[in-house]
Design an enzyme around this catalytic site. Sequence first.
Site, short mmCIF file in Angstrom:
data_model
loop_
_atom_site.label_atom_id
_atom_site.label_comp_id
_atom_site.label_asym_id
_atom_site.label_seq_id
_atom_site.Cartn_x
_atom_site.Cartn_y
_atom_site.Cartn_z
N ASP A 29 53.73 -73.33 55.05
CA ASP A 29 54.11 -71.97 54.64
C ASP A 29 53.21 -70.99 55.39
O ASP A 29 52.06 -70.81 55.00
CB ASP A 29 53.96 -71.83 53.13
CG ASP A 29 54.13 -70.41 52.61
OD1 ASP A 29 54.72 -69.60 53.33
OD2 ASP A 29 53.66 -70.13 51.49
N HIS A 48 50.95 -73.39 48.93
CA HIS A 48 49.71 -72.75 48.48
C HIS A 48 48.70 -73.78 47.97
O HIS A 48 48.07 -73.59 46.93
CB HIS A 48 49.98 -71.69 47.40
CG HIS A 48 50.68 -70.48 47.94
ND1 HIS A 48 50.43 -69.21 47.48
CD2 HIS A 48 51.59 -70.35 48.93
CE1 HIS A 48 51.18 -68.36 48.17
NE2 HIS A 48 51.89 -69.03 49.04
N GLU A 89 50.65 -61.67 54.53
CA GLU A 89 51.72 -61.86 53.53
C GLU A 89 51.14 -62.35 52.21
O GLU A 89 51.54 -61.91 51.14
CB GLU A 89 52.76 -62.85 54.06
CG GLU A 89 54.06 -62.85 53.28
CD GLU A 89 54.18 -63.94 52.22
OE1 GLU A 89 55.21 -64.00 51.55
OE2 GLU A 89 53.23 -64.74 52.05
N GLU A 90 50.17 -63.25 52.31
CA GLU A 90 49.61 -63.85 51.09
C GLU A 90 48.71 -62.86 50.34
O GLU A 90 48.24 -63.15 49.25
CB GLU A 90 48.82 -65.12 51.43
CG GLU A 90 49.56 -66.16 52.25
CD GLU A 90 50.76 -66.79 51.52
OE1 GLU A 90 51.06 -66.36 50.39
OE2 GLU A 90 51.39 -67.68 52.08
#
Lengths: 338, 343
Positions: free
Chosen positions: B176, B315, B204-205
């Site tokens: 991811d 994650h 993004e995270e």
Amino acid sequence: MSINTENRKKIEKLYSIKTVSGSLDKKNNSMYEYVKKELSDFCDDIFADDIGNVIAVKRSGAENAEKIALIAAADEAGFVAADTKSEGKIRLHGIGNPFYARLCGREAFQIEKGKSIYRGVLLSDSSDTDKIGEDSFYLETEDKNRDISEGDFICADDPPVFFGDNGICLNGLSSKIFCLSLIDIAKCAGSFSFDVYYIFAAQHLLGARGEKCAAYTVGADIAIAFKLIPEGRTKTGAGPVIAFSDGRGRCSDYVTGGLEEAAEGIGISYQLCAETEKDEISMIAPFISEGTKTGIIGISASNKKVGTSKCDLRDLRGAAAAACAFLIFSDEKSEENR
Amino acid sequence: MNYELLKDLCQKSGVSGYESEVLKFIEERIRQYSDGLEYDRAGNLIAYKKGRLGKCENNKRILYSCHADEVGFVITHIEDDGRLLFEQIGMSVLVYTGRQVLIGKKKIPGIIAVKPVHLLEKEESEKIPEHKSLFIDIGAKSREEAEELGVYADYAVFDSGYEELGSGMIKAKALDDRAGCAMLISLMERGIEHDGYFAFCVGEELGLRGSQTVAERIKPDLCINLECTTAGDVYGVTGSQRTCLVGGGAVVPFMDGSAVYSADLYRKARAIAEKKGIICQTKTKIAGGTDAGSYTRIAGGCRTLGLAVPTRYIHSACSIAKKSDIDEVEKLLFAVSDEAAGL
């Protein structure tokens, strides 16, 4: 506005338009059709954007004119079909925090291209009221009619209930009633030395996404948001509410003062309050981020947190009148400044 | 899918806010296929590529987007005894306790340390450790020794290799969204019909930060966002709670926690998949957010389509995905790209 037949019809018409958050877009937008029908004789431009907002514009005719935006949330809580295959039931995802327990047993409609088609009944696997929620909720429908796919929007049959001379109960999270305020103002107000943007915001209940998008699009100098204010510090039937903040931001003194002045100027008694609930979705924060001066006007609503809001239509009329007076007074001020 | 490319991408570091290593790799890889390449002020890598047929007739701006960053850690403090305190980006304490990490460009090895089982009180052994009780041990004896290694304010990534396992499965850190990066690189190599922008987003995270800048800069009319998404098919959950399935093909979501995807694009993508015999599924539970949230909210909105790889354990130190799913997403991306002008 009291509940005479005409007003009742207007409200029923508005709530017959199914606007579950996320179900509207540029091409399929029943709210656009509605606003266009109502305001095409009164506004210069009416358009929908890709997120589903409907924006009607009354221009001043002047180049680089100031812009004042009036915003009402046009969406409502509902559901989206999340799984139609794996369990033999149509599992739903709630949009905008619907009140599952209150909606259990109600008839459900599928929204398709702005039209609603009867599809069955909303039910729960659990009979324990406390456990009726997303994990247990589903749509029961007859197999032969099961033309529903993942991503289709579903709404409950949850119309407004009228009572007494001025009382109305709305789906607890629906501020859609203010769309009528915008329409009334646009019809009465005429044109000014500034452009007026009437924003019917989509996806408000999903985190003010429509407002964010509209704030970019319009780039307003002033934005006034219409919203339901939970009863407590304010009372239903005691006049419109002018809030000088919400849980995410503080309104501009200029706009709040202007709204107060406008209400006083036309002899409307109003309630002043700070809305401080952090979990409320802020309609003004996206505009503040764009450097817009903001204000909030609304009406007090009881029981907002438990699935239905009792409001007084006199307050609604007062809120629209105060906002309209704000436009008129602003026009007079800019005339004086010139 | 070029799995050597995916392997290389997964092995690069790119914790949110520290994406330069992976972006440099991508930049070198796509330079020859780009007709314009730049880093914006937020650090996003944006390429422009001409299509075989030139611009769309109506000047529609098409954006292909993925994110280059990954979950990880930032070293926030060095204790006198050389222990490193840290903050996590995008994770739960459940997934990093006891893990090996590599710090910074020098890839200094460390362990996210916890008290050994022998020293735990019974009560402690039954509890999830609190983040504040954890530290990274790099073997330094003192603050001075740790400081000399230059680890302060640096990032750390999981020390986790790329491997093939089971029946056509792969495991790696940062699938991811390196899978998305690999697919966009492949699309650039293959070529497109109409001109398009390619964004390899940062942050993004950390809350879709990079893509907000991309959205403002490019102002796309149509966006195709590539992602990896949570497959919950192994936790003893059933039915719609599984969200999507590894082995179930490409995921075409209609909604996630940050965006309602364009309904007509969702349907058209499913129709294209059916026409081309591409296996696809949708998400049966609304979970997670993606850069689509930024694109749908720009001025005037942007019609956005999501394509995603069903991935277990995202994650965390290592995710698992199935090659056949990745292949299906890539096929669908190519097919959608070929028809993008008419979408």
